[in-house]
Design a protein around this motif. Structure first.
Motif, short mmCIF file in Angstrom:
data_model
loop_
_atom_site.label_atom_id
_atom_site.label_comp_id
_atom_site.label_asym_id
_atom_site.label_seq_id
_atom_site.Cartn_x
_atom_site.Cartn_y
_atom_site.Cartn_z
N GLN A 41 -39.04 52.99 29.50
CA GLN A 41 -38.50 53.01 28.14
C GLN A 41 -37.54 54.12 27.80
OE1 GLN A 41 -39.28 50.72 26.22
NE2 GLN A 41 -41.05 49.95 26.76
N ASP A 42 -37.67 55.12 28.49
CA ASP A 42 -36.73 56.54 28.28
C ASP A 42 -35.76 56.75 29.16
OD1 ASP A 42 -37.96 56.56 25.63
OD2 ASP A 42 -39.20 58.26 26.26
N GLY A 43 -34.49 57.39 29.05
CA GLY A 43 -33.62 57.72 29.99
C GLY A 43 -32.58 58.37 29.37
N SER A 44 -31.59 58.89 30.48
CA SER A 44 -30.51 59.38 29.96
C SER A 44 -29.17 59.00 31.02
CB SER A 44 -30.60 60.85 29.72
OG SER A 44 -30.85 61.28 31.15
N GLY A 45 -28.12 59.01 30.62
CA GLY A 45 -26.88 58.55 31.43
C GLY A 45 -25.56 58.82 30.82
N VAL A 46 -24.79 57.94 31.41
CA VAL A 46 -23.39 57.83 30.76
C VAL A 46 -23.05 56.22 30.74
CG1 VAL A 46 -20.95 58.19 31.37
CG2 VAL A 46 -22.80 59.92 31.88
N ILE A 47 -22.51 55.96 29.64
CA ILE A 47 -22.07 54.63 29.32
C ILE A 47 -20.67 54.15 30.14
CG2 ILE A 47 -21.08 52.99 27.66
CD1 ILE A 47 -22.70 54.21 25.66
N ASP A 48 -20.93 53.12 31.04
CA ASP A 48 -19.72 52.81 31.63
C ASP A 48 -19.17 51.49 31.45
OD1 ASP A 48 -21.64 51.24 33.24
OD2 ASP A 48 -20.32 51.55 35.20
N ALA A 49 -19.75 50.74 30.64
CA ALA A 49 -19.26 49.45 30.29
C ALA A 49 -19.85 49.19 28.99
CB ALA A 49 -19.56 48.25 31.27
N VAL A 50 -18.97 48.31 28.17
CA VAL A 50 -19.42 47.67 26.89
C VAL A 50 -19.25 46.18 26.86
CG1 VAL A 50 -19.16 50.04 25.92
CG2 VAL A 50 -17.37 48.17 25.58
N GLY A 51 -20.34 45.57 26.05
CA GLY A 51 -20.08 44.39 25.69
C GLY A 51 -19.12 43.95 24.52
N ALA A 52 -18.94 42.76 24.38
CA ALA A 52 -17.93 42.32 23.10
C ALA A 52 -18.65 42.95 21.71
CB ALA A 52 -18.11 40.95 23.06
N GLY A 53 -17.94 43.31 20.89
CA GLY A 53 -18.22 43.93 19.79
C GLY A 53 -18.60 45.14 19.88
N VAL A 54 -18.37 46.07 20.84
CA VAL A 54 -18.96 47.33 21.13
C VAL A 54 -17.75 48.39 21.22
CG1 VAL A 54 -20.16 48.98 22.22
CG2 VAL A 54 -21.05 46.88 22.18
N PRO A 55 -17.34 49.23 20.59
CA PRO A 55 -16.03 50.10 20.66
C PRO A 55 -15.84 50.49 22.19
CG PRO A 55 -17.28 50.76 18.60
CD PRO A 55 -18.13 49.58 19.26
N ALA A 56 -14.58 50.47 22.70
CA ALA A 56 -14.30 50.66 24.03
C ALA A 56 -14.36 52.16 24.33
CB ALA A 56 -13.13 49.98 24.46
N GLU A 57 -14.40 52.80 23.08
CA GLU A 57 -14.43 54.18 23.10
C GLU A 57 -15.66 54.71 23.38
OE1 GLU A 57 -13.20 52.42 20.53
OE2 GLU A 57 -10.93 52.76 20.60
N ARG A 58 -16.70 54.04 23.40
CA ARG A 58 -18.01 54.51 23.79
C ARG A 58 -18.12 54.63 25.27
NH1 ARG A 58 -23.41 52.98 21.23
NH2 ARG A 58 -23.86 54.99 22.04
N VAL A 59 -17.21 54.09 26.13
CA VAL A 59 -17.14 54.07 27.70
C VAL A 59 -17.07 55.67 27.96
CG1 VAL A 59 -15.99 53.74 29.84
CG2 VAL A 59 -16.48 51.88 28.29
N GLY A 60 -18.05 56.30 28.77
CA GLY A 60 -17.89 57.76 29.16
C GLY A 60 -18.60 58.62 28.37
N GLU A 61 -19.34 57.68 27.39
CA GLU A 61 -20.27 58.70 26.37
C GLU A 61 -21.56 59.31 27.00
OE1 GLU A 61 -22.47 57.45 22.35
OE2 GLU A 61 -20.34 57.39 22.15
N ARG A 62 -21.81 60.44 27.08
CA ARG A 62 -23.37 60.60 27.37
C ARG A 62 -24.23 60.13 26.51
NH1 ARG A 62 -24.50 65.75 27.36
NH2 ARG A 62 -25.54 66.15 29.25
N VAL A 63 -25.44 59.69 26.99
CA VAL A 63 -26.19 58.99 25.99
C VAL A 63 -27.77 59.43 26.28
CG1 VAL A 63 -24.94 57.36 25.06
CG2 VAL A 63 -26.24 56.74 27.18
N TRP A 64 -28.92 59.36 25.23
CA TRP A 64 -30.13 59.18 25.56
C TRP A 64 -30.67 57.77 25.17
CZ3 TRP A 64 -33.67 58.78 21.41
CH2 TRP A 64 -33.30 59.24 20.09
N LEU A 65 -31.50 57.19 25.61
CA LEU A 65 -31.97 55.80 25.69
C LEU A 65 -33.47 55.64 25.01
CD1 LEU A 65 -30.75 54.31 29.22
CD2 LEU A 65 -29.54 54.47 27.01
N TRP A 66 -33.71 54.68 24.15
CA TRP A 66 -34.93 54.55 23.88
C TRP A 66 -35.47 53.13 23.71
CZ3 TRP A 66 -35.77 52.07 18.84
CH2 TRP A 66 -34.41 51.81 18.18
N GLU A 67 -36.68 52.66 24.05
CA GLU A 67 -37.06 51.36 23.99
C GLU A 67 -36.42 50.49 25.10
OE1 GLU A 67 -37.85 49.31 20.39
OE2 GLU A 67 -39.18 50.65 19.79
N SER A 68 -35.83 50.92 25.89
CA SER A 68 -35.21 50.12 26.94
C SER A 68 -35.99 48.98 27.51
CB SER A 68 -34.68 51.09 28.12
OG SER A 68 -33.99 52.17 27.83
#
Length: 336
Positions: free
Chosen positions: A60-87
């Protein structure tokens, strides 16, 4: 990309390292290049008990970097460091793979000062701990500095991952934190996490010691073993307290009825995956704020030692959690 999958329930041997196409994010999703995957008890329990209807990537859990976004998600999120939950909850794509896709709200910005190891450690444990600390009738719904001022929290099993997170979050919110442990090594871990008082229940009269520290009783109990600790919990709580239990030790428990009635004690079960959406949102927001404040830490200096495995040994990582590894089990995905 490399991924761990299973197609049938069973032991760790059902996990297989395979090559899969890199997934594309759907509308409202982000794709994350996974750096570290965190392992929790629900990961091996789901693998052992749930029969998947399609290939399932665990964790379920993890961390990494956003490298692509789907429709409706701001393109500015590409490159963002993130933590993941309920994957992987009701989804086939957990974090035991080089790239994963999740709904955008389940990829949460990781502060620059926070390591990927910390990011992979917070999800299930910290969100569960937050829920346990906020279910009291007269308590806050979202933790922040000062929201638990004047309260005393008892954390059973302060050396565990949820216990560690509960200690840190409760201190951040202003509570006095007491924890119980089974020996000196775990006492050292709970102290490193920030517990104000550590009670070794094998060497001390736990009830007497807790009531010496908190003569008016504790307000919230974060409980990992309700069957084992029900009598103790009932003996040390204040009026209108809550015992929030998030695990079981394989047995049903009998609540001390008369004592529970007398002090209006509530026994509250909780499971992250079926929590109300609003409670999840509050937990994510509070955990993010605690991370930003530097109030959530991980690693041996924070009482949460790491146990590391490469991606191809995900089965061994699951077994380490199943066998009670003290600390946080992590999988180094980026080095696969």
């Amino acid at each position: 990309m490399k991924a761990i999958v299973y197609t049938s329930s069973g032991g760790a041997d059902v996990l297989t390292l395979t090559d899969r196409p890199v997934p594309e994010p759907a509308a409202g999703e982000v794709r994350v290049k996974v750096e570290v995957s965190g392992v929790n008890p629900t990961d091996w329990k789901a693998r052992q008990n749930a029969q998947p209807d399609r290939p399932q990537v665990p964790n379920q859990d993890g961390s990494g970097v956003i490298d692509a976004v789907g429709a409706g998600v701001p393109a500015e999120r590409v490159g963002e460091r993130v933590w993941l939950w309920e994957s992987a909850y009701q989804r086939p794509d957990g974090t035991a793979q080089e790239f994963t896709t999740v709904p955008a709200r389940q990829a949460v910005r990781l502060p620059d000062h926070a390591s990927f190891d910390l990011g992979a450690s917070v999800g299930v444990p910290a969100l569960t701990a937050h829920r346990a600390l906020t279910v009291a009738d007269d308590g806050p719904r979202r933790l922040a500095p000062g929201t638990l001022d004047g309260r005393t929290v008892l954390v059973a099993g302060g050396a565990g991952a949820v216990g560690n997170a509960a200690i840190q979050l409760a201190r951040w919110a202003g509570a006095t934190v007491i924890t119980t442990v089974s020996g000196p090594e775990k006492a050292a871990l709970a102290t490193a996490a920030g517990a104000h008082h550590v009670v070794n229940y094998r060497e001390q009269d736990a009830a007497a010691e807790i009531l010496r520290i908190a003569p008016d009783g504790v307000h919230v109990v974060v409980e990992v073993a309700p069957d084992h600790n029900a009598t103790l919990d009932a003996a040390v709580v204040a009026n209108n307290a809550v015992v929030a239990f998030y695990a079981d030790d394989g047995h049903d428990f009998a609540a001390p009825v008369r004592r529970s009635m007398t002090v209006n004690l509530r026994w509250q079960g909780l499971l992250l995956y079926t929590m109300p959406t609003a409670a999840k949102d509050d937990a994510v927001a509070a955990v993010s704020a605690a991370l930003a404040d530097g109030a959530l830490r991980a690693g041996p200096e924070a009482g949460l030692p790491f146990h590391r495995f490469p991606l191809e040994r995900t089965g061994a990582a699951h077994e380490a959690v199943r066998n009670g590894a003290v600390g946080k089990v992590l999988i180094d995905v980026a080095s696969a």
